[in-house]
Design a protein around this motif. Structure first.
Motif, mmCIF file in Angstrom:
data_model
loop_
_atom_site.group_PDB
_atom_site.id
_atom_site.type_symbol
_atom_site.label_atom_id
_atom_site.label_comp_id
_atom_site.label_asym_id
_atom_site.label_seq_id
_atom_site.Cartn_x
_atom_site.Cartn_y
_atom_site.Cartn_z
ATOM 1 N N UNK A 1 30.100 -46.445 24.087
ATOM 2 C CA UNK A 1 29.176 -47.582 24.144
ATOM 3 C C UNK A 1 28.328 -47.535 25.410
ATOM 4 N N UNK A 2 28.924 -47.123 26.521
ATOM 5 C CA UNK A 2 28.210 -47.098 27.794
ATOM 6 C C UNK A 2 27.047 -46.106 27.772
ATOM 7 N N UNK A 3 27.330 -44.892 27.343
ATOM 8 C CA UNK A 3 26.295 -43.856 27.350
ATOM 9 C C UNK A 3 25.181 -44.193 26.365
ATOM 10 N N UNK A 4 25.554 -44.618 25.162
ATOM 11 C CA UNK A 4 24.549 -44.942 24.144
ATOM 12 C C UNK A 4 23.707 -46.129 24.565
ATOM 13 N N UNK A 5 24.334 -47.173 25.099
ATOM 14 C CA UNK A 5 23.598 -48.360 25.540
ATOM 15 C C UNK A 5 22.615 -48.010 26.649
ATOM 16 N N UNK B 1 26.274 -42.311 38.191
ATOM 17 C CA UNK B 1 26.135 -43.339 39.219
ATOM 18 C C UNK B 1 27.493 -43.978 39.535
ATOM 19 N N UNK B 2 27.552 -44.652 40.668
ATOM 20 C CA UNK B 2 28.742 -45.431 41.023
ATOM 21 C C UNK B 2 30.024 -44.632 40.920
ATOM 22 N N UNK B 3 30.960 -45.152 40.136
ATOM 23 C CA UNK B 3 32.251 -44.497 39.947
ATOM 24 C C UNK B 3 32.179 -43.337 38.963
ATOM 25 N N UNK B 4 31.011 -43.187 38.320
ATOM 26 C CA UNK B 4 30.780 -42.156 37.295
ATOM 27 C C UNK B 4 31.633 -42.375 36.039
ATOM 28 N N UNK B 5 32.127 -43.578 35.877
ATOM 29 C CA UNK B 5 32.941 -43.925 34.716
ATOM 30 C C UNK B 5 32.057 -44.574 33.646
ATOM 31 N N UNK B 6 32.096 -44.067 32.399
ATOM 32 C CA UNK B 6 31.294 -44.670 31.326
ATOM 33 C C UNK B 6 31.957 -45.931 30.783
ATOM 34 N N UNK B 7 31.917 -46.987 31.589
ATOM 35 C CA UNK B 7 32.493 -48.264 31.196
ATOM 36 C C UNK B 7 31.624 -49.413 31.656
ATOM 37 N N UNK B 8 31.974 -50.611 31.237
ATOM 38 C CA UNK B 8 31.131 -51.783 31.483
ATOM 39 C C UNK B 8 30.957 -52.087 32.970
ATOM 40 N N UNK B 9 32.028 -51.965 33.747
ATOM 41 C CA UNK B 9 31.927 -52.280 35.170
ATOM 42 C C UNK B 9 30.939 -51.359 35.864
ATOM 43 N N UNK C 1 28.473 -49.670 34.337
ATOM 44 C CA UNK C 1 27.140 -49.955 33.794
ATOM 45 C C UNK C 1 26.528 -51.151 34.517
ATOM 46 N N UNK C 2 27.346 -52.114 34.896
ATOM 47 C CA UNK C 2 26.854 -53.279 35.642
ATOM 48 C C UNK C 2 26.204 -52.858 36.955
ATOM 49 N N UNK C 3 26.613 -51.730 37.488
ATOM 50 C CA UNK C 3 26.037 -51.238 38.749
ATOM 51 C C UNK C 3 24.588 -50.784 38.592
ATOM 52 N N UNK C 4 24.123 -50.637 37.348
ATOM 53 C CA UNK C 4 22.702 -50.336 37.140
ATOM 54 C C UNK C 4 21.844 -51.564 37.396
ATOM 55 N N UNK C 5 22.483 -52.724 37.486
ATOM 56 C CA UNK C 5 21.754 -53.970 37.677
ATOM 57 C C UNK C 5 21.468 -54.701 36.394
#
Length: 198
Positions: free
Chosen positions: A20-24, A36-44, A46-50
């Protein structure tokens, strides 16, 4: 185990493998969360994108990946041992997605979806634990780890089905394993707060 059971388990893994993270992020023109950030494809992360919208969509998508296969199994009359395998398959699909080089997220939202499909009281207890910890400490990983440790206990108290206790224990152990870098950061005081940009 019937052919239908095997199809349900395989379908759960494939559904879990959809990131979901990569597709979104691709659809919304945002950076790949793996960069970016933690490099983890998860919601937390993704929130770091702003983008709160992208993070919410990721969270919802990951949650559904765990919930829908379990509900499908329930609807088709699968027994608890098969339902547990379906839940585990969806969770492993998120952690090790075949469509994304077996490099997936940490599984918190997907695990919650699985748990909700099998026992809403246990899911509610786990969610309230996460929310309380997040409110107090504002650290997503600490909230997830606390909820993970307590979920098997909640299952034993609220839904004492042996297959589910085993499943939730395995989910918890895998969640802790996937958060091992976060645990190191927590111990060193370097773990980021919820919403901080990477």
């Amino acid at each position: 185990m019937s052919a239908l059971d095997i199809v349900l388990i395989a379908t759960a893994y494939l559904l879990g493998s959809i990131s979901s993270a990569i597709i979104t992020c691709r659809m919304m023109g945002l950076p790949d969360p793996r960069t970016i950030g933690s490099k983890n494809p998860g919601a937390t992360n993704v929130l770091r994108t702003g983008s709160k919208k992208a993070a919410a969509l990721t969270l919802f998508g990951d949650f559904l990946k765990g919930l829908l296969p379990v509900l499908l199994g329930l609807g088709l009359g699968a027994e608890p041992p098969v339902l547990a395998l379906i839940g585990m398959a969806a969770f492993l699909g998120h952690l090790y997605p075949v469509f994304f080089g077996f490099q997936g997220g940490k599984g918190v939202a997907t695990a919650l979806g699985v748990i909700l499909g099998l026992s809403w009281p246990v899911a509610l207890a786990a969610l309230l634990t996460w929310l309380l910890m997040a409110k107090v400490f504002k650290i997503s990983s600490l909230s997830a780890l606390t909820a993970a440790v307590l979920t098997p206990l909640y299952c034993w108290l609220l839904a004492p089905q042996i297959e589910y206790i085993i499943l939730f224990s395995l989910l918890s152990l895998l969640l802790i394993w996937r958060h091992r870098s976060n645990i190191r950061n927590l111990m060193s005081g370097a773990e980021g707060k919820i919403g901080n940009k990477g």
